[in-house]
Design an enzyme around this catalytic site. Structure first.
Site, mmCIF file in Angstrom:
data_model
loop_
_atom_site.group_PDB
_atom_site.id
_atom_site.type_symbol
_atom_site.label_atom_id
_atom_site.label_comp_id
_atom_site.label_asym_id
_atom_site.label_seq_id
_atom_site.Cartn_x
_atom_site.Cartn_y
_atom_site.Cartn_z
ATOM 1 C CB SER A 265 -59.135 1.949 -37.257
ATOM 2 O OG SER A 265 -58.941 2.215 -35.897
ATOM 3 C CB THR A 266 -55.245 4.784 -36.798
ATOM 4 O OG1 THR A 266 -55.555 4.175 -35.548
ATOM 5 C CG2 THR A 266 -54.305 5.950 -36.579
ATOM 6 C CG HIS B 92 -62.288 1.124 -35.070
ATOM 7 N ND1 HIS B 92 -61.150 0.412 -35.342
ATOM 8 C CD2 HIS B 92 -63.322 0.309 -35.385
ATOM 9 C CE1 HIS B 92 -61.483 -0.788 -35.786
ATOM 10 N NE2 HIS B 92 -62.800 -0.866 -35.845
ATOM 11 C CG MET C 79 -53.048 1.001 -35.044
ATOM 12 S SD MET C 79 -52.603 1.514 -33.360
ATOM 13 C CE MET C 79 -54.001 2.521 -32.916
ATOM 14 C CG ASP D 243 -62.957 -4.441 -36.675
ATOM 15 O OD1 ASP D 243 -63.545 -5.533 -36.587
ATOM 16 O OD2 ASP D 243 -63.552 -3.348 -36.704
#
Length: 349
Positions: free
Chosen positions: A168-169, A195, A288, A291
């Site tokens: 993600s991030t 993401h 973050m 998941d």
């Protein structure tokens, strides 16, 4: 100004966007706009002069675009930067490259380069500013290197196996350290859940494809998984897997978000675990939230191996931390060591 107030610099060539961004940010008791710049060059100068905690950066600007401004800021005064991007192929490509050159995250304008509906993503912007303010800027300047000597494949890997990656991030930077370092000949498919909204996943896949030995593409519906191919889950779809005899196919799913995201790694991991059982190597990278943790539990249940990215290279130590805290991680590694471990676990040397 209180020490806990997040100081924000806005860099955007649109007067309307500057006004909207300033209004959204200044309504927050924990944020303060300390400067506004109309060009990329002015943005670099004010980043050095004002030393903000977070910068919002437009992509297309006169004098210096957002990507070039990011590169200069990372050299002169490393600062967490959130790209503010419209959904054009050019802007999404520049945004992906900016993320790989040190930008922490990005937010998509809902419509066009000057978005009249930008307030609809205000909550997302504020959440990302708060998260970015906690990022260690020194982690943003580490150069991702492609190792000249890639892991050696001693023989074709046997058995039906798969590699799964969740990020993600900060993910594009870690993927940059992993995917190009996977050598041709691993003889298994790789599925990546990053993401990102639609359009940006296509730009991510295209860029990784240009610098990798494996074929990298955005996954399509009902596509047979092939060895030596990396499939990036398309934005706004869960990427599922289904078996038909000895063959495995993708499917795209628009059901509800999981962990507040779509695509969700848990969705993909769950399907893969049912098909591949213990023949899975999964890596949970920077990001973050949690998941990937539930999916990692299922993979572990069947005997698969889990790699968590170390906090040493994570931009946000959230997703891997959730895996580590549940004791699902077999290995905790910096992103630059993950490709080698994947090959080793698949059966190479």
């Amino acid at each position: 100004m209180a020490d806990d107030v997040i100081k924000v610099l806005i860099v955007d060539d649109s007067g309307f966007m500057r006004m909207v961004l300033k209004d959204i940010i200044e309504k927050q008791s924990d944020m303060k706009v300390i400067g506004i710049a109309k060009t990329g060059l002015e943005g670099v100068e004010k980043a050095i002069e004002l030393k903000p905690d977070v910068i919002t950066m437009d992509v297309e600007m006169p004098e210096l675009n957002g990507l070039e401004a990011v590169k200069l800021i990372m050299k002169k005064n490393p600062t967490p930067i959130i790209m503010v991007s419209s959904l054009t192929s050019k802007d999404s490509e520049i945004t992906i490259e900016a993320l790989e050159n040190g930008a922490v995250d990005f937010i998509q304008k809902p419509a066009g380069s000057v978005s009249w509906t930008f307030r609809s993503v205000a909550d997302e912007l504020l959440e990302k500013i708060r998260s970015a303010s906690k990022v260690d800027p020194t982690k943003l300047t580490r150069k991702v290197t492609i190792r000249p000597k890639k892991p050696r494949i001693t023989s074709l890997l046997r058995g039906k196996k798969i590699v799964l990656i969740a990020s993600s991030t900060g993910g594009p930077r870690s993927l940059d350290a992993i995917i190009p370092n996977l050598p041709k000949g691993i003889n298994v498919p790789v599925v990546v859940v990053q993401h990102m909204p639609p359009g940006f996943t296509k730009s991510l896949a295209d860029r990784l494809n240009r610098i990798s030995e494996l074929t990298v593409k955005e996954a399509e519906d009902n596509e047979e998984l092939k060895p030596d191919t990396v499939y990036i889950a398309p934005g706004n779809y869960h990427l599922g897997l289904k078996a038909n005899g000895s063959r495995v196919y993708t499917y795209l799913d628009k059901s509800d978000k999981i962990n507040n995201v779509r695509p969700a790694a848990d969705f993909t991991f769950n399907d893969a675990a049912e098909i591949y059982k213990g023949n899975i190597v999964a890596a949970v990278l920077t990001g973050m939230g949690k998941d990937g943790a539930k999916g990692a539990f299922k993979i572990k249940h069947y005997g698969g191996k889990i790699i968590a990215e170390s906090p040493k290279t994570c931009v946000v130590y959230g997703m891997p931390k959730a895996v580590v805290e549940e004791n699902y991680a077999d290995f905790i590694l910096p992103n630059y060591d993950i490709a080698e471990k994947i090959v080793e676990l698949l059966g190479g040397k």
